[in-house]
Motif scaffolding. Structure first.
Motif, PDB file in Angstrom:
ATOM      1  N   LEU A 141       0.848  -1.495  -0.416  1.00  0.00           N
ATOM      2  CA  LEU A 141      -0.033  -0.116  -0.330  1.00  0.00           C
ATOM      3  C   LEU A 141       0.983   1.620   0.611  1.00  0.00           C
ATOM      4  O   LEU A 141       0.569   2.499  -0.500  1.00  0.00           O
ATOM      5  CB  LEU A 141      -0.774  -0.421   1.259  1.00  0.00           C
ATOM      6  N   ILE A 142       2.006   1.482   0.408  1.00  0.00           N
ATOM      7  CA  ILE A 142       2.600   2.577   1.330  1.00  0.00           C
ATOM      8  C   ILE A 142       4.405   2.257   0.531  1.00  0.00           C
ATOM      9  O   ILE A 142       5.004   3.591   0.313  1.00  0.00           O
ATOM     10  CB  ILE A 142       2.857   2.370   1.738  1.00  0.00           C
ATOM     11  N   GLY A 143       4.727   1.104   0.033  1.00  0.00           N
ATOM     12  CA  GLY A 143       5.808   1.031  -0.462  1.00  0.00           C
ATOM     13  C   GLY A 143       6.622   0.387   0.659  1.00  0.00           C
ATOM     14  O   GLY A 143       6.519   0.547   2.130  1.00  0.00           O
ATOM     15  N   PRO A 144       8.059  -0.590   0.489  1.00  0.00           N
ATOM     16  CA  PRO A 144       8.708  -0.816   0.990  1.00  0.00           C
ATOM     17  C   PRO A 144       9.599   0.302   2.242  1.00  0.00           C
ATOM     18  O   PRO A 144       9.705  -0.011   3.182  1.00  0.00           O
ATOM     19  CB  PRO A 144       9.897  -1.425   0.654  1.00  0.00           C
ATOM     20  N   VAL A 145       9.449   1.605   0.979  1.00  0.00           N
ATOM     21  CA  VAL A 145      10.784   1.960   1.777  1.00  0.00           C
ATOM     22  C   VAL A 145       9.604   3.135   3.470  1.00  0.00           C
ATOM     23  O   VAL A 145      10.564   2.918   4.528  1.00  0.00           O
ATOM     24  CB  VAL A 145      10.745   3.382   0.858  1.00  0.00           C
ATOM     25  N   ALA A 146       8.820   3.501   2.773  1.00  0.00           N
ATOM     26  CA  ALA A 146       7.960   3.977   4.215  1.00  0.00           C
ATOM     27  C   ALA A 146       7.309   3.213   4.724  1.00  0.00           C
ATOM     28  O   ALA A 146       7.579   3.371   6.087  1.00  0.00           O
ATOM     29  CB  ALA A 146       6.288   4.709   3.490  1.00  0.00           C
ATOM     30  N   THR A 147       7.267   2.051   5.110  1.00  0.00           N
ATOM     31  CA  THR A 147       7.001   1.033   5.365  1.00  0.00           C
ATOM     32  C   THR A 147       7.923   0.577   6.232  1.00  0.00           C
ATOM     33  O   THR A 147       7.590   0.608   8.162  1.00  0.00           O
ATOM     34  CB  THR A 147       6.557  -0.392   5.356  1.00  0.00           C
ATOM     35  N   ASN A 148       9.231   0.314   6.372  1.00  0.00           N
ATOM     36  CA  ASN A 148      10.414   0.315   6.751  1.00  0.00           C
ATOM     37  C   ASN A 148      10.728   1.201   8.331  1.00  0.00           C
ATOM     38  O   ASN A 148      11.547   1.349   8.884  1.00  0.00           O
ATOM     39  CB  ASN A 148      11.946   0.399   6.058  1.00  0.00           C
ATOM     40  N   VAL A 149      10.430   2.495   7.422  1.00  0.00           N
ATOM     41  CA  VAL A 149      10.474   3.749   8.363  1.00  0.00           C
ATOM     42  C   VAL A 149      10.026   3.282   9.800  1.00  0.00           C
ATOM     43  O   VAL A 149      10.589   3.855  10.662  1.00  0.00           O
ATOM     44  CB  VAL A 149      10.110   4.788   8.255  1.00  0.00           C
ATOM     45  N   TYR A 150       8.853   2.793   9.756  1.00  0.00           N
ATOM     46  CA  TYR A 150       8.339   2.535  10.817  1.00  0.00           C
ATOM     47  C   TYR A 150       8.822   1.360  12.087  1.00  0.00           C
ATOM     48  O   TYR A 150       8.882   1.229  13.287  1.00  0.00           O
ATOM     49  CB  TYR A 150       6.801   1.792  10.689  1.00  0.00           C
ATOM     50  N   LEU A 151       9.704   0.402  12.150  1.00  0.00           N
ATOM     51  CA  LEU A 151      11.102  -0.240  11.954  1.00  0.00           C
ATOM     52  C   LEU A 151      11.768   0.561  13.020  1.00  0.00           C
ATOM     53  O   LEU A 151      12.351   0.311  13.772  1.00  0.00           O
ATOM     54  CB  LEU A 151      12.092  -0.935  11.004  1.00  0.00           C
TER      55      LEU A 151
END
Length: 166
Positions: A141-151
């Motif tokens: 939905l938001i792309g792997p880069v944006a998702t990984n920021v949540y890590l």
């Protein structure tokens, strides 16, 4: 399926909260289980839940077709649930050799303690099976880069959660 950035961010945040608390659950389980046992019980439980969600066996065409799963990569043509299930299968298979010579007994009587059972179910069902599916959806939905920021929230979540636990 429509792309919903808000849903993607919400899923990534929820998964980060759950994954941030897994360290505390693991700490509790380490009082009664060997670390490899925790991994195996967690992977087997996740695989079983994912199998119940899609009970058709996905037999490999060849060993070569399974190689991408060994590195947790996705193949085209399989949905996230089947891919995640295969990754957990290989996780169990490659973790089992670490049991040799450790004295691990896989004594299931420890699950009679609600704290041990609850933390294992939490790690296997919620933090593994459900969260990996949610993470894959968030990435779509938001792309792997944006998702990984949540890590980057996970250490903060762990610290806050651990400081508030007895």
């Amino acid at each position: 399926m429509s792309r919903s950035p808000a849903l993607g961010h919400l899923l990534a945040l929820a998964v980060s909260v759950v994954w941030g608390t897994t360290y505390i659950s693991t700490k509790v389980l380490l009082e009664a289980f060997h670390p490899v046992e925790i991994l195996i019980f967690r992977f087997v439980l996740a695989w079983a839940i994912l199998f119940l969600c899609a009970p058709r066996p996905q037999l490999p065409r060849s060993f070569r077709s399974e190689l991408p799963f060994l590195g947790a990569a996705q193949q085209q043509g399989l949905n996230d649930l089947l891919v995640t299930r295969k990754v957990f299968f290989w996780g169990v298979l490659f973790t089992l050799p670490f049991c040799l010579g450790t004295g691990i007994t896989f004594d299931l009587t420890r699950f009679a303690q609600p704290l041990m059972l609850g933390n294992t179910v939490y790690l296997g069902v919620v933090a593994s099976a459900l969260c990996f599916l949610a993470w894959n959806r968030a990435s779509a939905l938001i792309g792997p880069v944006a998702t990984n920021v949540y890590l980057y929230l996970m250490p903060v979540i762990t610290s806050v959660w651990d400081s508030s636990s007895p």
